[in-house]
Structure formats: structure tokens, C-alpha cells
Design a protein around this motif. Structure first.
Motif, PDB file in Angstrom:
ATOM      1  N   GLY A   1      -5.975  14.474  21.061  1.00  0.00           N
ATOM      2  CA  GLY A   1      -5.325  14.178  19.795  1.00  0.00           C
ATOM      3  C   GLY A   1      -5.017  12.704  19.684  1.00  0.00           C
ATOM      4  N   VAL A   2      -5.032  12.186  18.465  1.00  0.00           N
ATOM      5  CA  VAL A   2      -4.757  10.770  18.205  1.00  0.00           C
ATOM      6  C   VAL A   2      -3.664  10.672  17.143  1.00  0.00           C
ATOM      7  CG1 VAL A   2      -5.692   8.571  17.381  1.00  0.00           C
ATOM      8  CG2 VAL A   2      -7.136  10.112  18.751  1.00  0.00           C
ATOM      9  N   ILE A   3      -2.636   9.848  17.411  1.00  0.00           N
ATOM     10  CA  ILE A   3      -1.587   9.581  16.425  1.00  0.00           C
ATOM     11  C   ILE A   3      -1.605   8.095  16.090  1.00  0.00           C
ATOM     12  CG2 ILE A   3       0.875   9.588  15.936  1.00  0.00           C
ATOM     13  CD1 ILE A   3       1.212  11.971  17.714  1.00  0.00           C
ATOM     14  N   LEU A   4      -1.766   7.776  14.831  1.00  0.00           N
ATOM     15  CA  LEU A   4      -1.769   6.387  14.376  1.00  0.00           C
ATOM     16  C   LEU A   4      -0.366   6.008  13.922  1.00  0.00           C
ATOM     17  CD1 LEU A   4      -5.080   6.513  12.318  1.00  0.00           C
ATOM     18  CD2 LEU A   4      -4.778   5.843  14.709  1.00  0.00           C
ATOM     19  N   ALA A   5       0.159   4.917  14.475  1.00  0.00           N
ATOM     20  CA  ALA A   5       1.541   4.503  14.188  1.00  0.00           C
ATOM     21  C   ALA A   5       1.630   2.986  14.111  1.00  0.00           C
ATOM     22  CB  ALA A   5       2.481   5.051  15.262  1.00  0.00           C
ATOM     23  N   TYR A   6       0.631   2.357  13.496  1.00  0.00           N
ATOM     24  CA  TYR A   6       0.580   0.894  13.528  1.00  0.00           C
ATOM     25  C   TYR A   6       1.261   0.235  12.328  1.00  0.00           C
ATOM     26  CZ  TYR A   6      -3.664   1.817  10.747  1.00  0.00           C
ATOM     27  OH  TYR A   6      -4.557   2.257   9.807  1.00  0.00           O
ATOM     28  N   GLY A   7       1.948   1.010  11.497  1.00  0.00           N
ATOM     29  CA  GLY A   7       2.855   0.441  10.511  1.00  0.00           C
ATOM     30  C   GLY A   7       2.197  -0.238   9.323  1.00  0.00           C
ATOM     31  N   SER A   8       2.969  -1.153   8.727  1.00  0.00           N
ATOM     32  CA  SER A   8       2.557  -1.852   7.505  1.00  0.00           C
ATOM     33  C   SER A   8       2.472  -3.344   7.787  1.00  0.00           C
ATOM     34  CB  SER A   8       3.560  -1.588   6.381  1.00  0.00           C
ATOM     35  OG  SER A   8       3.659  -0.211   6.101  1.00  0.00           O
ATOM     36  N   SER A   9       1.292  -3.897   7.626  1.00  0.00           N
ATOM     37  CA  SER A   9       1.083  -5.313   7.938  1.00  0.00           C
ATOM     38  C   SER A   9       0.936  -6.183   6.703  1.00  0.00           C
ATOM     39  CB  SER A   9      -0.171  -5.464   8.809  1.00  0.00           C
ATOM     40  OG  SER A   9      -1.305  -4.938   8.139  1.00  0.00           O
ATOM     41  N   GLY A  10       1.119  -5.606   5.516  1.00  0.00           N
ATOM     42  CA  GLY A  10       0.991  -6.365   4.287  1.00  0.00           C
ATOM     43  C   GLY A  10       2.274  -6.348   3.475  1.00  0.00           C
ATOM     44  N   ASP A  11       2.211  -6.931   2.285  1.00  0.00           N
ATOM     45  CA  ASP A  11       3.403  -7.072   1.447  1.00  0.00           C
ATOM     46  C   ASP A  11       3.083  -6.747   0.003  1.00  0.00           C
ATOM     47  OD1 ASP A  11       5.057  -8.710   3.556  1.00  0.00           O
ATOM     48  OD2 ASP A  11       3.144  -9.755   3.362  1.00  0.00           O
ATOM     49  N   ARG A  12       4.089  -6.228  -0.689  1.00  0.00           N
ATOM     50  CA  ARG A  12       3.981  -6.097  -2.134  1.00  0.00           C
ATOM     51  C   ARG A  12       4.142  -7.486  -2.764  1.00  0.00           C
ATOM     52  NH1 ARG A  12       8.105  -1.720  -4.180  1.00  0.00           N
ATOM     53  NH2 ARG A  12       7.087  -2.284  -6.147  1.00  0.00           N
ATOM     54  N   THR A  13       3.561  -7.647  -3.923  1.00  0.00           N
ATOM     55  CA  THR A  13       3.608  -8.963  -4.573  1.00  0.00           C
ATOM     56  C   THR A  13       4.319  -8.870  -5.921  1.00  0.00           C
ATOM     57  OG1 THR A  13       1.449  -8.596  -5.591  1.00  0.00           O
ATOM     58  CG2 THR A  13       1.487  -9.703  -3.449  1.00  0.00           C
ATOM     59  N   LEU A  14       4.684 -10.045  -6.449  1.00  0.00           N
ATOM     60  CA  LEU A  14       5.339 -10.125  -7.753  1.00  0.00           C
ATOM     61  C   LEU A  14       4.329 -10.181  -8.891  1.00  0.00           C
ATOM     62  CD1 LEU A  14       7.961 -12.832  -6.780  1.00  0.00           C
ATOM     63  CD2 LEU A  14       8.411 -10.383  -7.081  1.00  0.00           C
ATOM     64  N   ASP A  15       3.129 -10.689  -8.585  1.00  0.00           N
ATOM     65  CA  ASP A  15       2.061 -10.837  -9.573  1.00  0.00           C
ATOM     66  C   ASP A  15       2.485 -11.727 -10.742  1.00  0.00           C
ATOM     67  OD1 ASP A  15       0.360  -9.174  -8.101  1.00  0.00           O
ATOM     68  OD2 ASP A  15       1.160  -7.371  -9.033  1.00  0.00           O
ATOM     69  N   VAL A  16       2.981 -12.912 -10.406  1.00  0.00           N
ATOM     70  CA  VAL A  16       3.338 -13.898 -11.429  1.00  0.00           C
ATOM     71  C   VAL A  16       2.554 -15.179 -11.150  1.00  0.00           C
ATOM     72  CG1 VAL A  16       5.642 -12.915 -11.744  1.00  0.00           C
ATOM     73  CG2 VAL A  16       5.314 -14.791 -10.108  1.00  0.00           C
ATOM     74  N   PRO A  17       2.350 -16.020 -12.176  1.00  0.00           N
ATOM     75  CA  PRO A  17       1.579 -17.259 -11.982  1.00  0.00           C
ATOM     76  C   PRO A  17       2.190 -18.155 -10.907  1.00  0.00           C
ATOM     77  CG  PRO A  17       1.868 -16.799 -14.321  1.00  0.00           C
ATOM     78  CD  PRO A  17       2.725 -15.809 -13.592  1.00  0.00           C
TER      79      PRO A  17
END
Length: 531
Positions: free
Chosen positions: A153-169
Motif C-alpha cells: 500500500g502507498v499513502i501520499l502525504a506530501y502536502g501543498s507546495s503552491g499558493d492561491r493568488t489574488l489575480d490582480v495587475p
């Protein structure tokens, strides 16, 4: 079913009495237990004995892989060895150092939060049934399929390596606009954000661009408060922590005297905890500035506060700080609610110089308040802007030549930014009405539920995933692996695997360096130096 399994509803005390978090957690656990029992899908995270009864039969010498050595991965490894007798768990991490977000994400002046690593360190360095494979990156050094072929069995637990953005100029183009995750990783010694990194250069240029740099932190969660506190805290106090030397040197040479914390909704909707708030408001040389109008609450806002004791307490803490301002303080912490960044402005060299802000109004019912523009705007000088509006998981980038038999491709939900799953069992697609479960492949932590919760949340999350695995294996025992692990593949690719013994040497070295300087440790920030 519930009557026969009534012992499952004896939930242990999760927090001191009369705390909303403890009551909420107990209700959550009971609800999940009832749901699971009635659907006969998975036992609760708190029923390890029941899982063991399911899993013990024919479980000798089972091998498991866990990808990620942060809290989610380590809790999963411990749950696996408790649930499956005589099992062996190999824990993989892309860095030579274990413990993930605890090492690179917890603020250096929060040493008590990092105490959980003592248990994890002991687990890796004293046990033979849980082994550490450091400096092994999924997608670069080994594929999901190769892990799938080599383990039961394999369990993936490597989390979140990115970010949400504001999407503004200007957000993506200007140097000086970065995520709070990157800033936290910078002062915590993440090798990707060390003294030779683009993050380091951006921080230095931003803080040297003006004699008195103004830093804006966009977001009203605990990560935003961490950033503000580190920027404003006395550097002689920070020197006693495990903050990285390159970051401490920059903050000493180029001190920040004004920080603004900006939230698009009101003070009643802010999500920072009272404890974090008291800590930053209690900094001795920091004056808190909040406009009077921020405390004007509509009935819907009052209802939001009444529905959440932590938010009510945080509101009261802010109000007290507003009503009793410090005099003769040299630094300023400005809280601006109902405000959104509309645009970032820069100079001809591409460096951040200003930020256009829009004033908001709140509409909607209690519990669903939304911010809409009032049309009022202003522009403020800003040297650095830290975006703290949430983490997000990213799909695996595969560069390794996949030599597996299974050729497993990990599904990813682009909208929710998680691996599609049910109770941690990976599904072939996000559409649960048509998706099928991939036998033997599981997920836990932020990759499973999104970037929510505290460190302890990962315990119940991991135990739920392992309980689901135990239930699946009881119905359909997994086939024997088609390979004997991934050691041969890693050796063939000349991957320098860091073992628990290697980590113990590195840990002792960092602690020795720290002892000579009066701090817990001096973190190495270069992978080459670690190796």
C-alpha cells in the motif's frame, strides 16, 4: 449497528472543558463515526483496535510506502504500524531533513509547536519498522507506479507546495510581491528559499528600496499574523530561536517599522486565533492602529461573532488594543479590514513601489458575508507585499523514466486542488458518481482534505485513511508487490538516499552549531551542504 458498536462513541476528551474547539471536535468525530458505521465504509480514526482486528489476519511482513515526512506522513506511518502487525513502513521525503511543514512552516518563535518533532525524531531513529528515505523526490527520483509496484500500500502525504493568488495587475510581474509561504520558508531555512534563492534576493531588494519600508500582509489568518510578528519582533529575541542566519541578518540590517494586515471582509470574519493575536499585539514596541469604523458591526456580523467563541475573543482582543493604544512605540501594526488590493504598481526596474486598495462593503446573511466594492480607492506606498490567502496543492511533475509495471498516473482535482479520494482512498477522477477506487493507493493530510486544520488535525486524518485501508484489505487482501521496493531503482539512478542514521548526524550537527550561539539549532539551508 450503532448499538453493537457503542464503544466507538466513547470519544476521549480532546480539549479542556468549555472550549468550542473541543466540543466541535467531539461532535465531528461522533458524526463521522455514525456516518461510517451506517454506510459500512470505514471505521473511525479513534477505533484502532477495531482496525487491528480487521487487519491482523494475513498481515505479516506487509510493506508500505508513505510519501512525505511532515505530521500527516509521520502520523500515517505510526497508524500503519499500529494497525498492521509486523509491517514495515518506508517514509520518503524530497529533502534530506524530515518533518516538512513543522521544520519549514512553523514560526521560529513558536518552539512549543515544534515539540511534536521529538516524537517523530524518536520514531525514525529508534525503530526498525519505520525507515526514512530522505532526498528522494516523487516524480524526480521515483514514480508513483514504482512505489505502487513495490509495496502492499502507498499513502501520499506530501502536502501543498503552491499558493492561491489574488489575480490582480502587477502581482505576478513585480519583484517584492510574494506569497507568505515563500517568506516563511525563507526565514525557516527551506533550501528552495535559502540565501542564494530568488526569494532571498527579492526580500533584500524590497527592504533596501526605501529607508522606512512599509510591508503589507494580505490575509487575516494565523500565517499572516506570523509574518507580521517576525517582521516587527525585536531581533535580539529572534536570535534566540532557530530562525535562519541569513534571514536574521537581513531583518537586522533593514528593520521594518510599519506593517499593515489587510482583509477583504470585516473584523467579525477574520480567522486568526486569539492566542496568535495576543502575541503580536503584546509586542512591547509596537503601536496598534485600527480605524474606529472597523468596529461598527451590522446585526449579521454580531451573529457571526456569537456563533464563534474564538472570533468573539479575537474581536475583544483587537478592541482592547484599539482602546488602549501604546504611547512612544517606534513601530506600527495597522489592521485594515473590508479592504482589497486592486493593483500593484512598480518602477521601471520591475520593483514593487505602491499598492492600490479598494474599500469594500459587506452583504449577505450571517455565516455567508461577502465583500463587494464600494468604489472608494486609495494608493499607498508599499515596498513588499506578502500574499497570505491560502495554500494549494500541485500535481506531480514527472521527469523520471517510469519503469513500473503498473504505470500508475496520479489523478488530480484541478478545481479543489486535492487528489480525488473517499475517506483517503484515491479515486480515478473527481466525479465520484463514475470514479473507481485505485486499490492500494491512498492519501492523507492537505493533499486529501485541502490546506485546513492544525497539526493535530493530521492525526485524525491519517488514522481515518489507515482505517479505510484496513477495511479495504479485509474485503480484498492486496496482492503481493511485483518488486522488492525501490532501492534498486534509486541505486541505478545514483540517488543519494539519506537514512535516519544520516539525519541523526545532521540533527546533532545543527544542534551543536546552535549551542555555540545560544539557540536551539543552526539550520543548514543548502542540500549540498547537508549531503
Amino acid at each position: 449497528v450503532a448499538k453493537r458498536n457503542s464503544r466507538f462513541f466513547q470519544v476521549p476528551q480532546c480539549a479542556p472543558r468549555d472550549t468550542s474547539r473541543g466540543d466541535t471536535l467531539k461532535r465531528m468525530v461522533r458524526t463521522k463515526l455514525l456516518h461510517a458505521l451506517l454506510r459500512d465504509v470505514v471505521p473511525s480514526a479513534h477505533t484502532a483496535a477495531w482496525c487491528r482486528a480487521y487487519a491482523t489476519e494475513a498481515s505479516s511482513s506487509r510493506r508500505f510506502a508513505v510519501v512525505g515526512s511532515g505530521p500527516a506522513g509521520m502520523y500515517a506511518a505510526l497508524a500503519l504500524t499500529k494497525t498492521f502487525d509486523s509491517s514495515v513502513v518506508d517514509v520518503f521525503d524530497r529533502y534530506p531533513t524530515p518533518f516538512g511543514l513543522v521544520r519549514f512552516g512553523v514560526a521560529p518563535d513558536h518552539a512549543e509547536t515544534k515539540l511534536v518533532t521529538n516524537k517523530f525524531h524518536e520514531t525514525l531513529t529508534t525503530r526498525d519498522d519505520i525507515r526514512f528515505y530522505g532526498n528522494v523526490q516523487l516524480g524526480r527520483d521515483v514514480s508513483v507506479g514504482e512505489l505502487y509496484d513495490g509495496y502492499h500500500g502507498v499513502i501520499l502525504a506530501y502536502g501543498s507546495s503552491g499558493d492561491r493568488t489574488l489575480d490582480v495587475p502587477g502581482e505576478a510581474e513585480l519583484e517584492g510581491v510574494m506569497s507568505a509561504r515563500e517568506f516563511v520558508a525563507w526565514f525557516n531555512g527551506d533550501p528552495e528559499h535559502g540565501p542564494e534563492s530568488a526569494t532571498h534576493n527579492a526580500v533584500v531588494r524590497a527592504l533596501t528600496s526605501t529607508p522606512k519600508p512599509h510591508v503589507a500582509v494580505i490575509g487575516v489568518g494565523n500565517v499572516a499574523i506570523d509574518c507580521a510578528r517576525i517582521l516587527l519582533r525585536d531581533k535580539s529575541e529572534l536570535a534566540k530561536t532557530d530562525i535562519c542566519e541569513h534571514a536574521l541578518d537581513v531583518l537586522r540590517r533593514h528593520p521594518v517599522e510599519k506593517v499593515s494586515v489587510i482583509g477583504r471582509r470585516g473584523v467579525a470574519q477574520a480567522s486568526f486565533s486569539p492566542k496568535e493575536l495576543r502575541e503580536v499585539l503584546g509586542l512591547p514596541d509596537v503601536r496598534v492602529v485600527i480605524d474606529d469604523e472597523e468596529f461598527g458591526l451590522a446585526p449579521e456580523d454580531e451573529a457571526d461573532l456569537a456563533a464563534s467563541r474564538p472570533r468573539r475573543r479575537a474581536y475583544d482582543v483587537l478592541l482592547k488594543a484599539h482602546q488602549s493604544p501604546k504611547t512612544n512605540a517606534s513601530k506600527v501594526l495597522n489592521f485594515r479590514f473590508k479592504t482589497s488590493p486592486l493593483e500593484f504598481g512598480g518602477d521601471s526596474n520591475g520593483n514593487l513601489r505602491s499598492m492600490k486598495l479598494g474599500r469594500n462593503e459587506l452583504v449577505g446573511a450571517a455565516g455567508a458575508r461577502k465583500a463587494i466594492s464600494s468604489g472608494e480607492t486609495e494608493t499607498v506606498d508599499t515596498a513588499m507585499a506578502l500574499r497570505s490567502v491560502g495554500y494549494r496543492a500541485e500535481p506531480i511533475v514527472v521527469s523520471v523514466n517510469d519503469e513500473s509495471t503498473s504505470q500508475i498516473v496520479l489523478p488530480f482535482d484541478e478545481r479543489e486542488r486535492v487528489v480525488p479520494n473517499e475517506y483517503g482512498a484515491v479515486l480515478t477522477s473527481p466525479d465520484k458518481s463514475t470514479a473507481k477506487q485505485i486499490p492500494g493507493l491512498y492519501v492523507t493530510g492537505w493533499l486529501k482534505r485541502g490546506p485546513t486544520g492544525i497539526i493535530g488535525t493530521n492525526l485524525t486524518c491519517a488514522e481515518e485513511t489507515v482505517a479505510k485501508m484496513a477495511s479495504d484489505f479485509a474485503r480484498l487482501p492486496p496482492p503481493e508487490p511485483t518488486s522488492s521496493g525501490v532501492d534498486a531503482a534509486l541505486a541505478k539512478r545514483a540517488v543519494r538516499v539519506i537514512t535516519a542514521r544520516d539525519w541523526a548526524k545532521l540533527d546533532a550537527h545543527e544542534r551543536a552549531l546552535g549551542e555555540s550561539r545560544g539557540k536551539p539549532r543552526v539550520k543548514l539551508t543548502s542540500i549540498a551542504e547537508m549531503l
